[in-house]
Design a protein around this motif. Structure first.
Motif, PDB file in Angstrom:
ATOM      1  N   LYS A 194      16.704   7.830  20.878  1.00 17.88           N
ATOM      2  CA  LYS A 194      16.507   6.528  20.728  1.00 17.88           C
ATOM      3  C   LYS A 194      16.399   6.082  18.954  1.00 17.88           C
ATOM      4  N   GLU A 195      17.048   5.127  18.624  1.00 20.26           N
ATOM      5  CA  GLU A 195      16.955   5.089  17.089  1.00 20.26           C
ATOM      6  C   GLU A 195      15.393   4.577  16.663  1.00 20.26           C
ATOM      7  N   VAL A 262      14.631   9.619  24.606  1.00 20.22           N
ATOM      8  CA  VAL A 262      16.155   9.796  24.423  1.00 20.22           C
ATOM      9  C   VAL A 262      17.030   8.701  25.062  1.00 20.22           C
ATOM     10  N   VAL A 263      18.402   9.102  24.684  1.00 20.75           N
ATOM     11  CA  VAL A 263      19.218   7.962  24.979  1.00 20.75           C
ATOM     12  C   VAL A 263      20.419   9.085  25.625  1.00 20.75           C
ATOM     13  N   ASN A 264      21.491   8.502  26.217  1.00 23.75           N
ATOM     14  CA  ASN A 264      22.674   9.273  26.977  1.00 23.75           C
ATOM     15  C   ASN A 264      22.439  10.398  27.676  1.00 23.75           C
ATOM     16  N   VAL A 265      21.193  11.015  27.835  1.00 21.47           N
ATOM     17  CA  VAL A 265      20.823  11.924  28.642  1.00 21.47           C
ATOM     18  C   VAL A 265      19.465  11.739  29.107  1.00 21.47           C
ATOM     19  N   SER A 266      19.136  12.574  30.268  1.00 27.14           N
ATOM     20  CA  SER A 266      17.692  12.125  30.932  1.00 27.14           C
ATOM     21  C   SER A 266      16.493  12.654  30.231  1.00 27.14           C
ATOM     22  N   GLY A 267      16.637  13.950  29.478  1.00 26.96           N
ATOM     23  CA  GLY A 267      15.642  14.648  28.661  1.00 26.96           C
ATOM     24  C   GLY A 267      16.341  15.702  27.814  1.00 26.96           C
ATOM     25  N   LEU A 268      15.121  15.980  26.793  1.00 27.89           N
ATOM     26  CA  LEU A 268      15.329  16.895  25.742  1.00 27.89           C
ATOM     27  C   LEU A 268      14.079  17.807  25.861  1.00 27.89           C
ATOM     28  N   THR A 273       9.233  20.012  21.160  1.00 27.29           N
ATOM     29  CA  THR A 273      10.043  18.877  21.519  1.00 27.29           C
ATOM     30  C   THR A 273       9.986  18.555  22.927  1.00 27.29           C
ATOM     31  N   PHE A 274       9.501  17.449  23.276  1.00 26.46           N
ATOM     32  CA  PHE A 274       9.608  16.887  24.643  1.00 26.46           C
ATOM     33  C   PHE A 274      10.046  15.306  24.661  1.00 26.46           C
ATOM     34  N   GLY A 275      11.385  15.292  24.993  1.00 23.72           N
ATOM     35  CA  GLY A 275      11.926  13.758  25.280  1.00 23.72           C
ATOM     36  C   GLY A 275      12.364  13.469  26.575  1.00 23.72           C
ATOM     37  N   VAL A 293      11.179  16.367  34.287  1.00 30.13           N
ATOM     38  CA  VAL A 293      10.037  16.740  33.261  1.00 30.13           C
ATOM     39  C   VAL A 293      10.122  18.230  33.313  1.00 30.13           C
ATOM     40  N   ILE A 294       9.937  18.956  34.427  1.00 31.01           N
ATOM     41  CA  ILE A 294       9.750  20.254  34.752  1.00 31.01           C
ATOM     42  C   ILE A 294      10.950  20.926  34.054  1.00 31.01           C
ATOM     43  N   HIS A 295      12.211  20.452  34.070  1.00 28.07           N
ATOM     44  CA  HIS A 295      13.310  21.055  33.392  1.00 28.07           C
ATOM     45  C   HIS A 295      13.159  21.069  31.937  1.00 28.07           C
ATOM     46  N   GLU A 296      12.526  20.060  31.308  1.00 22.68           N
ATOM     47  CA  GLU A 296      12.338  20.072  29.742  1.00 22.68           C
ATOM     48  C   GLU A 296      11.079  20.920  29.524  1.00 22.68           C
ATOM     49  N   VAL A 297      10.153  20.940  30.217  1.00 23.89           N
ATOM     50  CA  VAL A 297       9.018  22.020  30.194  1.00 23.89           C
ATOM     51  C   VAL A 297       9.328  23.253  30.229  1.00 23.89           C
ATOM     52  N   SER A 298      10.217  23.591  31.104  1.00 24.06           N
ATOM     53  CA  SER A 298      10.772  24.925  31.180  1.00 24.06           C
ATOM     54  C   SER A 298      11.713  25.468  29.995  1.00 24.06           C
ATOM     55  N   HIS A 299      12.325  24.572  29.393  1.00 27.87           N
ATOM     56  CA  HIS A 299      13.189  24.796  28.183  1.00 27.87           C
ATOM     57  C   HIS A 299      11.936  25.061  26.872  1.00 27.87           C
ATOM     58  N   MET A 300      10.800  24.358  27.050  1.00 29.01           N
ATOM     59  CA  MET A 300      10.002  24.290  26.059  1.00 29.01           C
ATOM     60  C   MET A 300       9.014  26.065  26.101  1.00 29.01           C
ATOM     61  N   ILE A 301       9.064  26.585  27.354  1.00 30.59           N
ATOM     62  CA  ILE A 301       8.521  27.733  27.364  1.00 30.59           C
ATOM     63  C   ILE A 301       9.644  29.067  27.312  1.00 30.59           C
TER      64      ILE A 301
END
Length: 348
Positions: A194-195, A262-268, A273-275, A293-301
């Motif tokens: 998001k801008e 974030v925009v265009n997607v649900s998470g990053l 980084t947690f968006g 949430v768990i999808h993105e946190v799994s990326h974080m680990i």
């Protein structure tokens, strides 16, 4: 006559001695109460119109286990701040001085409004010098009345017995430090950030991150996670129980959450980084947003899209295990941040 007068005089003198006691010499029997619940005794953070610099300031970083944060501003001044979007009541602020035996009950917060913040003098600077420690033993802080306390010699915590405080205290299991971040500082329309995040984004994020932390600290979440069949980054190798326990502990031990929208997607997610998107921030109090949430946190680990840490396979995976517990907590109204208590209903 003299025989009668002498005993009376003695009694008078003794009675005067018993009552002639200054307040400073009286034993401490209660903890001083303060409130930060209106425009006179506090101000509000994360309000519409705040600058981006203030919304994302380093001073607004906090520990998830201390959403009621007290920090020293200087030797004689402290700041009390509530990073939750709900009022907190009946919290006792604890002061630990380096070298002291037990934390000291500095004062009791009768009420601090959601996102309320205020700077005050230490109570021993312009008030009483005697306090109780956590074993209700009297402590005299008069030696600090003039000099105050060195910033590197003190730390703070809070405690209490209300349902909300008991739940917030459980978050201390996690190491997360939370900071709100504008990842699109270059105003690049081609990316998925998001801008400009705004105060409403941050207000809603503050509730989401607390509830997600509560989910992850729960024993039933870990139990479901460890019992679930989960594959590694090759999409084939099934993780052992020990490997899943290690992965879960990594979530608990994430040191920093740089939170953005974030925009265009649900998470990053990745690294610190947690968006999440605005629909997640809008729905977390009433709908299942755990998958994202768990999808993105799994990326974080360190897990990728081939692992069932992020996407389930045949209905199995980390996101599925955590989602089952999330739904139970949501339907049971168990989360610390509840829709009815949220202070700006227009955000929802």
């Amino acid at each position: 006559m003299k025989k009668f007068l002498l005993p009376i005089l003695v009694l008078f003198i003794v009675s005067c001695k018993k009552t002639d006691k200054s307040p400073a010499d009286s034993p401490v029997t209660a903890v001083k109460e303060l409130s930060f619940d209106n425009e006179t005794n506090s101000r509000l953070m994360f309000q519409d119109g705040e600058s981006m610099a203030l919304l994302t300031a380093e001073a607004r970083r906090y520990e998830i286990g201390k959403v009621l944060r007290v920090k020293a501003i200087d030797e004689t001044t402290i700041e009390v701040a509530n990073f939750a979007p709900v009022d907190i009541e009946d919290a006792t602020i604890l002061l630990t001085i380096q070298g002291s035996e037990k934390p000291i009950k500095l004062f009791k917060v009768k009420k601090i409004r959601a996102h309320g913040v205020q700077e005050i003098k230490y109570p021993f600077v312009d008030g009483t010098s005697k306090f109780l420690d956590t074993e209700n033993k009297e402590v005299d802080l008069s030696q600090y009345k003039t000099t105050g306390l060195a910033l590197n010699k003190v730390s703070f915590d809070f405690t209490g017995e209300t349902e909300l405080i008991v739940k917030l205290k459980k978050l201390a299991k996690l190491k997360w430090k939370v900071k709100y971040t504008d990842f699109d500082s270059n105003d690049n329309p081609a990316d998925n950030w998001k801008e400009n995040i705004d105060a409403k984004d941050v207000r809603r994020f503050s509730g989401l991150i607390i509830n997600m932390a509560y989910l992850i600290q729960a024993n039933e979440t870990k139990t479901a996670y460890v019992a679930e069949p989960i594959t590694d980054n090759d999409g084939v190798t099934v993780l052992t129980t020990a490997q899943k326990e290690t992965a879960f502990q990594k979530m608990v031990d994430i040191p920093q959450f740089n939170c953005g929208v974030v925009v265009n997607v649900s998470g990053l997610g990745g690294g610190y980084t947690f968006g999440v998107a605005n629909h997640v921030l809008n729905d977390y109090l009433t709908k299942d947003v755990c998958f994202i949430v768990i999808h993105e946190v799994s990326h974080m680990i360190g897990y990728n899209h081939d692992s069932t840490m992020t996407y389930p396979k045949d209905g199995k995976g980390a996101v599925e295990a955590c989602t089952r517990v999330y739904k139970q907590m949501l339907s049971g109204n168990e989360f610390p941040i509840k829709k009815a208590a949220y202070y700006k209903q227009s955000d929802l």
